[in-house]
Structures are given as structure tokens and as C-alpha cells.
Design an enzyme around this catalytic site. Structure first.
Site, short mmCIF file in Angstrom:
data_model
loop_
_atom_site.label_atom_id
_atom_site.label_comp_id
_atom_site.label_asym_id
_atom_site.label_seq_id
_atom_site.Cartn_x
_atom_site.Cartn_y
_atom_site.Cartn_z
N MET B 288 -18.29 -58.34 46.49
CA MET B 288 -17.63 -57.46 45.81
C MET B 288 -17.72 -57.55 44.32
O MET B 288 -17.92 -56.90 43.55
CB MET B 288 -16.34 -57.16 46.03
N ARG B 292 -19.21 -55.34 41.55
CA ARG B 292 -18.57 -54.91 40.26
C ARG B 292 -19.23 -55.09 39.04
O ARG B 292 -19.38 -54.06 38.20
CB ARG B 292 -17.14 -55.38 40.26
N HIS B 432 -16.25 -45.96 42.54
CA HIS B 432 -16.59 -46.94 43.60
C HIS B 432 -16.35 -48.43 43.41
O HIS B 432 -16.18 -48.78 42.11
CB HIS B 432 -17.90 -46.69 44.33
N GLU B 433 -16.46 -49.28 44.35
CA GLU B 433 -16.35 -50.64 44.37
C GLU B 433 -14.98 -50.93 43.70
O GLU B 433 -14.77 -51.81 43.15
CB GLU B 433 -17.49 -51.31 43.39
N GLY B 434 -13.82 -50.31 44.00
CA GLY B 434 -12.63 -50.30 43.36
C GLY B 434 -12.36 -49.50 42.05
O GLY B 434 -12.97 -49.75 41.35
#
Lengths: 592, 592
Positions: B288, B292, B432-434
């Protein structure tokens, strides 16, 4: 689904803040009452919900198509537009003499906002028809009015504005379309027009194009432009020499067909002069100024729409836990419990409701101009505020929509929810009817210096009056003081810029006009928030129902949010203007 | 068409600013040289231009369709992805032991940026495959690596990340998918997954889903999550019990199929545990964090793409006249001559190139972690910068794209130009991705306080060193001083916030974390601009070609623009943090 626009908020703005009922004491609007207005807004809401909103998503997914012969548009659009005309929503603002209902412009802008939220692309056809009819009413001769207004007001003939050309978008001075007088008093028009919304379709029985063109030997530039009325179908039912050259395929606003038109490919489109020769720009700007206010209104309305959808989502979507509780077995909370989500909702509220009130305030000024014995001050203020009303909401409405998407997260990025559509539709608003850069030049280059700054002085007086009112409420002293400081900054910056202009350095004076517009826009919106807060605080002080207490508290919080989170930005913008920060001015093309 | 990313600028960032050649002196990268890197970037550019860019527009207009049996995706996507795999662009960063080329991560991120500009949705399939293979390489056992890495690195099997569930997007602690051990050492997995990019298609022979699920009796929350490898096709060629439940229809990024997947509708999908039980989040965060950084890179790359397209348009579009010449018979000038257009180009340059350098700087830190004997400081700095690298460019990349649309005006709003597509595609990146809100909590809640603020101290030291270097150039003293003041503001604000945290008021400490991230992001980007300016000024001082002189001057102007127009915003943000402005915190749901 949330309300299209919240009626409680509209009532607050119209009656508690803008005193719309006040216009009913004037001769022009003496036949009307709040009761009428309420009935009309009920009807608008009902029609918008029934005929416009249901096909908004489908229309976005089903772009108009041109098969070389006809333009195909989702059939629901024609049905909705017809109902709009039949409901009197085109005729509404026109004077009774030409078949209208003589309603206040402020009320019309309110229903336009409701329809815009329901389905902006669909309603754009009839909004343009209102604008075109307005222009004919103001500048056409009696014969033209008699011939065209009845069917335009009924919505059986639509209107367009044909200004831009492929090589002349912002710079109308450079249009090339020509108009040559014919023997019968009509003209033969030849040229190519671009970005013409509603340029061709079968939604109405006929289309009236209002076309800017140049007469033979007309002076160069904007002083040589005339306005012509060019119908799609001539009185004998034959097609005029106006041909669709193609459709523009847009990011949003998709249901609103946008066209390139060729006039005179077979010798010349038949048209009639509207108003005086070479006075076309003046006439067009009459319409354009109202169109600019309408752009701001629509941008703000879409901002409100995104706000209301994200406000519906946030209390229903469980995700995560309170910051101070990381026990994974505890139940999740709804995202509205997270401070960052509330920040995004507050910012949307501040931008969208602030922008909406600005547009309605400008509409109220239009009513003052029309209905006061001496409307000259209202006109000055309106002229000053028009570029701000066009640009600020069209900048901050999309910002609100951006936040709405973010509140919904992944869901907001899908087309299952309307917030991404609002975001795409709204992105047109900083571009059309004069880009926001052009609004900034209009504000600082024309409106501010006009009449030795008289309009700005009027605005300052209005703002100062609200500050004084606010200071009489202990709870508002802080926000009033913040606005007062901001006012001081704007005044000081304007004076410093004035010195640059007086030194004849016009290029430098206007270099950062966009920054000036944003700063002034924030001042105006901050003022309109304080204006709302004064009303809300007075109401609260007098005791209100629990529900109203929550409503007014929301207004007070949004005012405070704007004062704390937004107004301080003006100081930074002022530093780019005083002295003029000239990096963009000094930048050379080859260095990029 | 402009270059995808300007090679001159990439060379500047990689070699003049980040000293990529420096890694070649370390054992891990000793086999490589700048010559290799240049050849690889040439090949990437050639492939991106030939196989990816040409179908980007068509792919956006032709969304993947599911007919209930198969997902149909424009055939050019499979061809492009296959060529990407065959070209070694998946295998590139993997160590030679597993069949990779052992290239520096910085180089890989550079070619990813090039492909992202060419066609982000198409390349997303293989980027996910890179990430999934990376995870298997880092956490899988030898059998898993042997079984899957060769075909993933060759690009014949693709990978996905199956984390989110319909009710658990940001809050992975709440996933419900279960994994029950079977007798043969495999697991039976049951659950519903949401937002799975590349979840089903025929682009590759097989798909490997990396699935988060909970073992029986696993602890609650993130400490009870395990990672499983779940192939679409089992070794006997039969389909695993993973079914497509539907496609998500998005605003942008349309060509990248995004799916809802049902696992175990027929009893249980067969999967294998990757890594230790209940350690799935640790493994996933390995991936992740790199994902990011990649999001930031892609957001910045799309920002650059919009910049380059508007920079191509502006010097070719005549419109209007210079401010000081209102003679309508004078020829029009190209819009790049207008200060406001140059402002919009400068802002794009500052945002996009600044963001790109941040992403490449982070990639360079990954290389340090991998190749230095003691990479612990690099790791700390990387951990701190990761949320900034994800969030800042994904906020400012879309802002740059917004300006690109505005420079093109009406044309920019049409789908005839790619800038509106960049804008839509880029809007996913803050989500996305947090989400960026989660990045902000990660930054202020975890990364800043970690190790008594050691990471932040390292960053401050780096920034101070650049300020000192800049001050040795007379021309940079102003900008260096501005950055120094900003650094002081950030340090002071961080200390004040620390006191809030020490008083155990965590809710207040984190209430405006998004503002803290934006402020810190500006500091970091301001620093990276000053870093570029130092290199540029040194080069100019030593004498360069006319072309290079223009290039370096552009860097100096953009640095100055960022210092003058952007860094001063930090003061305003600091005021919202010190003391913590609590309107959003105090706001109640019912008041909205």
C-alpha cells in the site's frame, strides 16, 4: 432523494434576508403577493421533480446525436420543456403587455435554480428562450415582438444566442459574419458560428437565432457589430439557410446540444436587424449581464445540490470509529461524526448557499432597477456585482461539488450518484458567458473605476451597514470584526491599485485581476454570510421552534466558518496585488 | 502532440537533482549505468506512444461492458499490456533471483509516469500486477513465488488487490470475508469484495487476487486480518469460486474495469495463505505504501500532461489584444501573451512538476532503503513523506488539470482535447488507496509523532540544508528566506499541536489534520522547488546553451512563483491549527 433546493432556505433568503415581499408595495409588482410566489415555487418544484429530474441521469448517459439530417435528443427533454412553457415559466417575468405574468425577476431566478438542480441541460433550452425573448422585447420593433414573442413565451419556438465564431470566442470584436441588406428590408447573413447551445433540434416548432454580424463598411471592433434575428424556419415553412455543421461533445452538460452552425452556405441566411445598426453589442450585453447572473445562480445551485446529496449520504454511511475510541469491537459511526467530513460539509454549505444568495441578491437588484422610481444606484451596484456573481460561484460551486464527491468517496466517483455529474456539468460555468478571466478584467478594468468608484463606494456602505448591525449582537462581534478587517484590506488594495492605474501602467494594474476578483468575491460572500447571521441571530434571540433553532444555528455556524476559514485568505491575495506580484507578467513563453 | 513527459525535465530531475547515477555505485545497482537507464526510458516512451496513447481516447469513450458471462474491453488494451510485459516493464524492478532486471525503483516510477500520461486506465492492469507480484515476492513462500512470479512478471497472469468490501472501504478493520482452513493446507474463502480494479477480464490468461480475509477466531480489527492468494483459474484450468457481481461505472478512469466480486457463492473460493496468519495488514501495507507513492506520481504525471497540452495550445490560439492596445484593427495576439494565461500555466508547472519531483524523490528513498547499508533514515523519511506524496499531488494535480481546461476555454471542455479526460481520470486519486483525509490522519496521527518526531527532524534538516545552499546564490536569497519562514511556521505549529496531543485531546489534535497535511505538503513542495532552483542557478552561473538557459530560467521562475503565490498560504493554514479552529468539530449534524 433530498429536496432539489431546500425550501426553508429559499424562504429564508427570499423573505427574511432579501425582503422579496417589499417589492409588492411598488406599482410594478403591486398585483402580486407572497402567497402567489409560494404557489409558483410549489408548482416549479412539482414540475421539476416530475418532468425534469427523472431523466437527468439518462440524458447524461444519452448524448444528443446528429445523424446528418436530424438531431436526436432524449424525448423526455421535449416533454419537459413543453411543460415548462405551458406552466408559464418562460412568460413569467415578461410584462403583461407582451403576454407575460409580470413576476419579479428574483422569483424567476429562484425557480430557475430549482430547475437547474433538477436537470440543467434540459432546462437550458427554455432558459435560452427566455433570454432571447427578453432581448427581442427590449430591442426589437413592434412587428418583431408581435411576430415572435407569443410563440417564444409559450415555448413553441425556442431561441439561441449566436455570438461566438470558431476563431472568436472571447474576442467578439473579431467576428467575421457579415450581413448585407436585401431589397425587402431583410438581410442576407453569411458566416460560421460556434458554441451555439440549442443550435438545432426538433424540441420546438421553430428556433430563433439571435446572431451577431457585421454590416458592410461597419467600423472595426465591437462598435461595428449588429444584431440580427434569424429564424430556422421562414414564414412559408421552408428552411432558412442555417445549417448544422456539427455537434460539440462535452465533458458534462451533455444533454444540452451545443453546435457549430454555418449561415449562408446557399447564398445567405435571411435575417432582420434588431435594434439600431452597429449597436448589437449593447443589446447583447443587456442579455449577457442577466445571463452572467444566471450562470452564477446555476453554479451555486449545483453546489447546493451536491451539498444536499452528500449531506444525505454522510449520516447514513457507517465507516470508522471516533478518534478516541480504537476498540475494533465498538460499532462504527456514521461518517458525519468525523470532523473532516463536517469540514467538507460546512465548506460546501458556505460556498453554495453563499453563492446562491449572491445570485438572488443580484436578481433583487434587477427588480429594484425595474421597480424603483430611481433605480440608478441599484443599477450601479448590479453592474459592479455582475462579474463577481458570474465568476465567484462558478469557481466555488465546482469546489463544493468536488467536496461532495470526496464525502461520498468511491461511491461519489461512480455515476450511480449524481454528485460527479454536478461536478462535470458545473465545470462549464467558469468558461461560458465570458471566462472568469474576462470577468476579472471587467471588474477591475471597467466596473471598479467607473464613475470615480461610485459603485464600490455603494457596496462598501452596504457592507459597513451590515457590520454595524452585526456588532449590536454580542455573538457576532468576532465575525463582524473579521469582515471589517477584510473590508479595510480590500479598500486599501483598491486604492493602491488605483495608483498603479493612474501611473498609466494598465498592464500591471490588470495583471492579477483574477486575484482581485477572488478577493472581492470573498468579501462579498463574507458580507452576505454576515447578513444572514444578523437575521438568524435576531430570530434566535426572539425565540424560535426547535427545528428553526437548528436551521438558524446552521447559518450562524456557516457564517463563522466562512469568517474563520475563508476570509483570512484575502490578506494573502492582497499581498499579490499590493504591490502587484509580477512573476506571471515577467514570464516568457520560451521559459515554460 | 506534446511529449508525454518532457525528457529534458525527467533528465533534470533524475540526474541533476536526484543523482540517480549515484545508486549505480552501490552493490545492488552496480550492474547498471545511466546509459542503460536512458535506453530503457527511450523504450518506454516508444512503447507508450505506439501501444498506449493511441487508444486512450477511444477507451474512455468505450467503457468495459459485462454481458453476464464475459467482460469486454477494447482489444487494444490486451495488446498494449502484453507488450508492456514482454518489454520487461513488469519484471524491471524485481531482483534477478526471481527473474527480474534489478533496476532502480526510481527508474521504474519514471517509466510508470510516462505510461500513465499515455493511458493510465490501460496501464493500471499491469501496474496492479507489478504491485501484486511485489507482495508475493516479499511475503509469499518459495512455492508461491515459483508458481506465480514467472507468469506475473511476464504479464501472462495479472494481479489484483481485493481489500475493500461494500460496507468497509476506508475501514478495513471491519471486513467480513472469512477464510476457513481446508485439509490440504489451502483455505475456503467466502465474502464480497468491492472496488476491485481488474477484478475480471480476458486480458490475461489468469488473474491472481490478493484477498484480505479473517481466519476463524481471528482477533477483532486489523490485527485479525490475513492475506490470501486466490487465483481466478485453478491449476486444472477450472474456474475458482470467484464471481463477478457487477462493474462500477465511473466518472473517469473508465477503461480500467472496476468490479464487485463475490467469493464463495458455491461453497468457498480456494485460496492460500500468504505470510503469517493475522499479519495480512502488515503485508498489505508494504504494498500500500508503494501504491500511495504511485498514486501521487500518477496524479502529478496527469498534471504535467494537462500542463503540456495547454502549453501547446496557448501559443497557437490568437484571441484578444494586449491590454494597452485596444485598436480593433491591430492583429490579435496568442493567448500566452495574456498575463492571466501565463499565471495559469505557471501554476500548473509549479503544481505538476513539483508533485512529480516529490514522487520521484520518494522513489529515490525506496532505492536508498534497498541499496544503502543502513537505510533506516531513508525509511523514516519515506514513511513520513508517503501520505504527503499520496495526497498533495492528488489534490494539486487535479487543480492543474482544472487550469488546463480553463486555458483551452470551450475547447478544453470538449472531449476533442484530452485535458478534460485528465481532469476526470485524476479525480479518483484523492479517493483511492486511502482517501486524502485518511492520509492526513496517518501523517499527523502516526508519522509525525513516531520515534519522538525523528522523521520530521530529518526532513527539517534536509530543508535547512537546501535553504543554506540557496542562500549562497544572491538570486535565491528571497525565495530561500520565504521557505525558511515557512519552515519556522510549520515547526511552531507542529510543536503547538504536540502540546494538544500531550494534553490528551486527540480529537482536537487531529480535527484539522487535513489542513496540516496541506501546509506540510506546501512546505515540502516549496523545498523541492528551491532544490531545483539551486541546481538551475548553479548551471546558469556556469554558462549553458540558449535552450538550457530557457529551461533553467523556467525552473527559477516556477520556484519564485511557488514562493510568492503558494508558500504564503501556509501562514493562513497555521492559523487554523494553532490554536485548533474548532467550528467543524463543534458543528452538529442537525444544524446543517
Amino acid at each position: 432523494m433530498p429536496e432539489l433546493l431546500r425550501r426553508r432556505d429559499l424562504d429564508f433568503m427570499l423573505y427574511e434576508v432579501l425582503d422579496l415581499e417589499g417589492v409588492c408595495t411598488r406599482p410594478l409588482y403591486a398585483d402580486h403577493s407572497r402567497e402567489d410566489f409560494d404557489t409558483i415555487l410549489d408548482a416549479a418544484t412539482e414540475l421539476a421533480e416530475r418532468a425534469f429530474a427523472p431523466h437527468a441521469h439518462a440524458l447524461d448517459e444519452t448524448e444528443p446525436v446528429w445523424d446528418g439530417e436530424r438531431v436526436h435528443i432524449l424525448p423526455e427533454v421535449a416533454i419537459a420543456c413543453r411543460a415548462y412553457g405551458e406552466g408559464g415559466f418562460i412568460a413569467g417575468v415578461f410584462p403583461p403587455e407582451v403576454g407575460g405574468l409580470g413576476l419579479p425577476y428574483t422569483l424567476a431566478m429562484t425557480w430557475v435554480g430549482i430547475f437547474a438542480v433538477a436537470n440543467l441541460p434540459s432546462v437550458s433550452y427554455v432558459l435560452l428562450t427566455m433570454a432571447a425573448a427578453n432581448l427581442i422585447d427590449a430591442y426589437g420593433d413592434e412587428a418583431q415582438k408581435e411576430r415572435w414573442l407569443p410563440e417564444m413565451l409559450a415555448g413553441t419556438t425556442f431561441g439561441t444566442m449566436a455570438l461566438s465564431e470558431p476563431h472568436a470566442g472571447s474576442s467578439l470584436a473579431d467576428i467575421r459574419t457579415t450581413a448585407v441588406p436585401a431589397d425587402d428590408g431583410s438581410y442576407r447573413i453569411v458566416g460560421n458560428k460556434m458554441w451555439i447551445t440549442g443550435g438545432d433540434h426538433d424540441l420546438s416548432e421553430n428556433i430563433v437565432h439571435l446572431v451577431l454580424a457585421k454590416l458592410p463598411d461597419a467600423p472595426a471592433g465591437t462598435r461595428g457589430i449588429s444584431l440580427f434575428l434569424v429564424p430556422k424556419l421562414l414564414d412559408d415553412g421552408s428552411r432558412n439557410d442555417v445549417r448544422l455543421a456539427g455537434l460539440n461533445h462535452k465533458m458534462g452538460y451533455k444533454g444540452s446540444v451545443n453546435t457549430a452552425l454555418n449561415l449562408g452556405e446557399e447564398g445567405g441566411a435571411i435575417g432582420w436587424l434588431v435594434g439600431e445598426p452597429n449597436q448589437g453589442m449593447r443589446a447583447m450585453f443587456h442579455m449577457m449581464n442577466e445571463a452572467r447572473t444566471a450562470v452564477g445562480l446555476e453554479a451555486a445551485a449545483l453546489g447546493c445540490a451536491g451539498f444536499l446529496h452528500s449531506l444525505e449520504y454522510a449520516p447514513q454511511r457507517p465507516q470508522g470509529r471516533p478518534i478516541h475510541n480504537n476498540d475494533p469491537t465498538a460499532p462504527q459511526v456514521n461518517i458525519i461524526e468525523h470532523a473532516d467530513v463536517r469540514r467538507m460539509l460546512l465548506a460546501q454549505k458556505a460556498y453554495a448557499e453563499g453563492g446562491l444568495l449572491l445570485a438572488l441578491y443580484c436578481a433583487r437588484l434587477v427588480d429594484d432597477v425595474r421597480s424603483l422610481e430611481d433605480g440608478s444606484e441599484a443599477q450601479l451596484l448590479l453592474d459592479l456585482l455582475t462579474p463577481i456573481c458570474k465568476a465567484w460561484p462558478s469557481e466555488y460551486g465546482p469546489k463544493a461539488n468536488d467536496l461532495a464527491i470526496q464525502v461520498l468517496g468511491g461511491a461519489g466517483y461512480t455515476r450511480d450518484y449524481p454528485v460527479e455529474r454536478f461536478y462535470r456539468d458545473n465545470r462549464l460555468n467558469p468558461i461560458h458567458e465570458g471566462t472568469n478571466g474576462i470577468q476579472a478584467l471587467d471588474l477591475l478594468g471597467r466596473k471598479v473605476p467607473k464613475n470615480q468608484g461610485r459603485a464600490l463606494q455603494l457596496l462598501m456602505a452596504q457592507i459597513s451597514a451590515t457590520i454595524a448591525q452585526a456588532k449590536s449582537h454580542e455573538q457576532l462581534v468576532d465575525d463582524a470584526t473579521t469582515l471589517e478587517k477584510t473590508l479595510g484590506i480590500v479598500v486599501q488594495t483598491t486604492m493602491s491599485l488605483g495608483a498603479v492605474a493612474m501611473a498609466n501602467d494598465v498592464e500591471r494594474y490588470l495583471a492579477n485581476a483574477s486575484v482581485y476578483l477572488e478577493m472581492t468575491g470573498h468579501l462579498v460572500i463574507g458580507w452576505l454570510w454576515l447578513k444572514q447571521a444578523v437575521v438568524a441571530q435576531s430570530a434566535v434571540n426572539h425565540g424560535v421552534s426547535h427545528q428553526d433553532q437548528a436551521f438558524y444555528t446552521g447559518k450562524l455556524m456557516a457564517c463563522h466558518f466562512f469568517a474563520k476559514w475563508e476570509l483570512p485568505k484575502c490578506r494573502g491575495w492582497a499581498k499579490l496585488l499590493d504591490p502587484v506580484e509580477d512573476t506571471p507578467l515577467r514570464m516568457q513563453s520560451e521559459w515554460f
